[in-house]
Scaffold this motif. Structure first.
Motif, PDB file in Angstrom:
ATOM      1  N   LEU A 101      24.205 -56.578  15.260  1.00  0.00           N
ATOM      2  CA  LEU A 101      25.358 -55.604  14.709  1.00  0.00           C
ATOM      3  C   LEU A 101      25.996 -55.258  16.089  1.00  0.00           C
ATOM      4  CD1 LEU A 101      23.038 -52.876  12.937  1.00  0.00           C
ATOM      5  CD2 LEU A 101      24.431 -54.633  12.096  1.00  0.00           C
ATOM      6  N   LEU A 102      25.665 -55.203  16.980  1.00  0.00           N
ATOM      7  CA  LEU A 102      26.443 -54.888  18.442  1.00  0.00           C
ATOM      8  C   LEU A 102      27.514 -56.133  18.645  1.00  0.00           C
ATOM      9  CD1 LEU A 102      27.486 -53.387  20.934  1.00  0.00           C
ATOM     10  CD2 LEU A 102      25.426 -54.244  22.371  1.00  0.00           C
ATOM     11  N   SER A 103      26.914 -57.400  18.517  1.00  0.00           N
ATOM     12  CA  SER A 103      27.865 -58.446  18.559  1.00  0.00           C
ATOM     13  C   SER A 103      28.912 -58.605  17.597  1.00  0.00           C
ATOM     14  CB  SER A 103      27.100 -59.928  18.489  1.00  0.00           C
ATOM     15  OG  SER A 103      26.118 -59.905  19.604  1.00  0.00           O
ATOM     16  N   LEU A 104      28.669 -58.116  16.302  1.00  0.00           N
ATOM     17  CA  LEU A 104      29.597 -58.124  15.178  1.00  0.00           C
ATOM     18  C   LEU A 104      30.775 -57.172  15.818  1.00  0.00           C
ATOM     19  CD1 LEU A 104      27.411 -58.688  12.036  1.00  0.00           C
ATOM     20  CD2 LEU A 104      28.816 -60.220  13.092  1.00  0.00           C
ATOM     21  N   LYS A 105      30.205 -56.006  16.052  1.00  0.00           N
ATOM     22  CA  LYS A 105      31.232 -54.782  16.267  1.00  0.00           C
ATOM     23  C   LYS A 105      31.978 -55.268  17.762  1.00  0.00           C
ATOM     24  CE  LYS A 105      29.459 -50.996  18.725  1.00  0.00           C
ATOM     25  NZ  LYS A 105      29.127 -49.665  19.073  1.00  0.00           N
ATOM     26  N   VAL A 106      31.498 -55.739  18.629  1.00  0.00           N
ATOM     27  CA  VAL A 106      32.235 -56.260  19.715  1.00  0.00           C
ATOM     28  C   VAL A 106      33.315 -57.424  19.191  1.00  0.00           C
ATOM     29  CG1 VAL A 106      32.199 -57.650  21.841  1.00  0.00           C
ATOM     30  CG2 VAL A 106      30.621 -55.748  21.597  1.00  0.00           C
ATOM     31  N   SER A 107      32.930 -58.423  18.588  1.00  0.00           N
ATOM     32  CA  SER A 107      33.721 -59.333  17.955  1.00  0.00           C
ATOM     33  C   SER A 107      34.785 -58.944  17.135  1.00  0.00           C
ATOM     34  CB  SER A 107      32.943 -60.281  17.320  1.00  0.00           C
ATOM     35  OG  SER A 107      31.867 -61.121  18.114  1.00  0.00           O
ATOM     36  N   TRP A 119      51.155 -68.550   8.886  1.00  0.00           N
ATOM     37  CA  TRP A 119      49.753 -67.527   8.456  1.00  0.00           C
ATOM     38  C   TRP A 119      48.577 -68.694   8.646  1.00  0.00           C
ATOM     39  CZ3 TRP A 119      46.190 -69.183   4.829  1.00  0.00           C
ATOM     40  CH2 TRP A 119      46.449 -70.210   3.845  1.00  0.00           C
ATOM     41  N   ARG A 120      48.694 -69.939   8.418  1.00  0.00           N
ATOM     42  CA  ARG A 120      47.322 -70.604   8.803  1.00  0.00           C
ATOM     43  C   ARG A 120      47.041 -70.696   9.902  1.00  0.00           C
ATOM     44  NH1 ARG A 120      46.401 -74.265   4.255  1.00  0.00           N
ATOM     45  NH2 ARG A 120      48.069 -74.553   2.877  1.00  0.00           N
ATOM     46  N   SER A 121      47.961 -70.644  11.030  1.00  0.00           N
ATOM     47  CA  SER A 121      47.775 -70.520  12.449  1.00  0.00           C
ATOM     48  C   SER A 121      47.125 -69.242  12.816  1.00  0.00           C
ATOM     49  CB  SER A 121      48.903 -70.911  13.309  1.00  0.00           C
ATOM     50  OG  SER A 121      49.250 -72.389  12.989  1.00  0.00           O
ATOM     51  N   VAL A 122      47.754 -68.046  12.191  1.00  0.00           N
ATOM     52  CA  VAL A 122      47.323 -66.861  12.689  1.00  0.00           C
ATOM     53  C   VAL A 122      45.841 -66.825  12.007  1.00  0.00           C
ATOM     54  CG1 VAL A 122      47.802 -64.548  12.185  1.00  0.00           C
ATOM     55  CG2 VAL A 122      49.585 -65.952  12.400  1.00  0.00           C
ATOM     56  N   THR A 123      45.524 -67.150  10.957  1.00  0.00           N
ATOM     57  CA  THR A 123      44.146 -66.969  10.571  1.00  0.00           C
ATOM     58  C   THR A 123      43.102 -67.776  11.311  1.00  0.00           C
ATOM     59  OG1 THR A 123      45.010 -66.879   8.152  1.00  0.00           O
ATOM     60  CG2 THR A 123      42.685 -67.479   8.398  1.00  0.00           C
ATOM     61  N   ALA A 124      43.771 -69.269  11.649  1.00  0.00           N
ATOM     62  CA  ALA A 124      42.787 -69.825  12.585  1.00  0.00           C
ATOM     63  C   ALA A 124      42.483 -69.319  13.891  1.00  0.00           C
ATOM     64  CB  ALA A 124      43.143 -71.392  12.771  1.00  0.00           C
ATOM     65  N   ALA A 125      43.776 -68.475  14.675  1.00  0.00           N
ATOM     66  CA  ALA A 125      43.555 -67.851  15.770  1.00  0.00           C
ATOM     67  C   ALA A 125      42.644 -66.869  15.713  1.00  0.00           C
ATOM     68  CB  ALA A 125      45.069 -67.468  16.067  1.00  0.00           C
ATOM     69  N   TYR A 126      42.590 -66.028  14.497  1.00  0.00           N
ATOM     70  CA  TYR A 126      41.653 -64.879  14.309  1.00  0.00           C
ATOM     71  C   TYR A 126      40.267 -65.132  14.490  1.00  0.00           C
ATOM     72  CZ  TYR A 126      39.153 -60.706  12.856  1.00  0.00           C
ATOM     73  OH  TYR A 126      38.416 -59.732  12.549  1.00  0.00           O
ATOM     74  N   ILE A 127      40.126 -66.411  13.587  1.00  0.00           N
ATOM     75  CA  ILE A 127      38.816 -66.816  13.599  1.00  0.00           C
ATOM     76  C   ILE A 127      38.166 -67.327  14.767  1.00  0.00           C
ATOM     77  CG2 ILE A 127      37.072 -68.602  12.531  1.00  0.00           C
ATOM     78  CD1 ILE A 127      38.945 -68.183   9.830  1.00  0.00           C
ATOM     79  N   LEU A 128      39.164 -68.102  15.724  1.00  0.00           N
ATOM     80  CA  LEU A 128      38.424 -68.677  16.776  1.00  0.00           C
ATOM     81  C   LEU A 128      38.222 -67.408  17.860  1.00  0.00           C
ATOM     82  CD1 LEU A 128      41.015 -71.640  17.230  1.00  0.00           C
ATOM     83  CD2 LEU A 128      38.638 -71.796  17.101  1.00  0.00           C
ATOM     84  N   GLY A 129      39.197 -66.451  17.856  1.00  0.00           N
ATOM     85  CA  GLY A 129      38.908 -65.393  18.623  1.00  0.00           C
ATOM     86  C   GLY A 129      37.694 -64.565  18.258  1.00  0.00           C
ATOM     87  N   PHE A 130      37.429 -64.427  16.908  1.00  0.00           N
ATOM     88  CA  PHE A 130      36.118 -63.705  16.441  1.00  0.00           C
ATOM     89  C   PHE A 130      34.900 -64.632  17.065  1.00  0.00           C
ATOM     90  CE2 PHE A 130      32.649 -62.648  13.911  1.00  0.00           C
ATOM     91  CZ  PHE A 130      32.686 -61.417  13.698  1.00  0.00           C
ATOM     92  N   ALA A 131      34.928 -66.027  16.723  1.00  0.00           N
ATOM     93  CA  ALA A 131      33.761 -66.732  17.195  1.00  0.00           C
ATOM     94  C   ALA A 131      33.819 -66.937  18.675  1.00  0.00           C
ATOM     95  CB  ALA A 131      34.017 -68.179  16.650  1.00  0.00           C
ATOM     96  N   ARG A 132      34.685 -66.826  19.433  1.00  0.00           N
ATOM     97  CA  ARG A 132      34.628 -66.848  20.824  1.00  0.00           C
ATOM     98  C   ARG A 132      33.916 -65.851  21.373  1.00  0.00           C
ATOM     99  NH1 ARG A 132      33.204 -67.719  24.979  1.00  0.00           N
ATOM    100  NH2 ARG A 132      33.832 -68.464  26.716  1.00  0.00           N
ATOM    101  N   GLY A 133      34.351 -64.499  20.865  1.00  0.00           N
ATOM    102  CA  GLY A 133      33.815 -63.331  21.216  1.00  0.00           C
ATOM    103  C   GLY A 133      32.165 -63.272  20.716  1.00  0.00           C
ATOM    104  N   LEU A 134      31.803 -63.489  19.767  1.00  0.00           N
ATOM    105  CA  LEU A 134      30.523 -63.667  19.310  1.00  0.00           C
ATOM    106  C   LEU A 134      29.683 -64.601  20.398  1.00  0.00           C
ATOM    107  CD1 LEU A 134      28.770 -62.635  16.925  1.00  0.00           C
ATOM    108  CD2 LEU A 134      29.104 -64.978  15.876  1.00  0.00           C
TER     109      LEU A 134
END
Length: 225
Positions: A16-22, A150-165
């Motif tokens: 839960l903490l990892s998801l919140k941080v990400s 929008w494809r690049s924006v979506t990919a950027a968000y997913i990469l940012g989320f995964a990197r933070g996770l």
């Protein structure tokens, strides 16, 4: 330890903490990376290469080095740490907010580069056409650039989320590994392995694999549609 001996609270807390941080860090890094990518893809100025090199530097630096630099910049002996202690009676270090900052810093180059590539592919003629009929820069960005990228924006968000996770080194340096407070999935897995608790380590590893697989599946699905 068997699986049935693992308490739900112990298992769920790092997840839960990892998801919140990400979630928090990915929102911030998307906004910051988007602003930087937009500016860098549209303007030419002296020192641009030097600035972009500095922006991308966390991508190649060891996370522990990034964490050490953040520790120096945000610690109690820094002016930022001093002001936090003085006015808020709260240290940034060893809080979940520190984990957010670490995730933002290490994810920023990925988000920036992905969004910059997407913005660069948008036809400048279309943007100029929008400006010619009276659209300001915000309207051009909102109604022309972002929909086309929008494809690049979506990919950027997913990469940012995964990197933070998956962030470990910098997070451990400035947020520590305090159970139920700053213990994220990567640090929890590390401690579980160090203490010989393979069952718990496998459970957490399975959790992060499932989450990461879901993110990649979504990214691939959107890329094909």
């Amino acid at each position: 330890m068997r699986v049935d001996q693992i308490s739900w609270t112990e298992f769920a807390s790092p997840i839960l903490l990892s998801l919140k941080v990400s979630v928090v860090s990915s929102i911030f890094v998307l906004l910051l990376g988007g602003i930087a990518a937009w500016g860098m893809s549209r303007r030419k100025f002296r020192g641009k290469t030097l600035l972009e090199t500095a922006i991308l530097l966390p991508l190649v630096l060891p996370p522990t080095v990034v964490g050490f630099i953040l520790l120096v910049l945000l610690g109690k002996k820094s002016w930022i740490g001093y002001l936090m202690e003085r006015f808020f009676d709260q240290s940034i270090i060893f809080t979940w907010g520190a984990a957010v900052i670490a995730s933002i810093v290490v994810a920023f180059p990925l988000v920036y580069q992905t969004m910059k590539t997407g913005f660069s592919l948008v036809s400048k003629d279309l943007e100029d056409s929008g400006r010619s009929i009276g659209a300001n820069e915000w309207q051009v960005l909102r109604y022309i650039t972002l929909p086309l990228a929008w494809r690049s924006v979506t990919a950027a968000y997913i990469l940012g989320f995964a990197r933070g996770l998956g962030e470990f080194g910098a997070t451990l340096m400035i947020a520590g590994n305090i159970p139920h407070k700053t213990q994220t999935l990567p640090t929890a897995i590390y401690i579980a392995v160090e203490s010989g608790n393979q069952t718990l380590a496998w459970c957490w590893a399975a959790a992060i694999i499932v989450i990461s697989f879901g993110l990649m599946f979504i990214a691939n699905h959107r890329a094909r549609n």
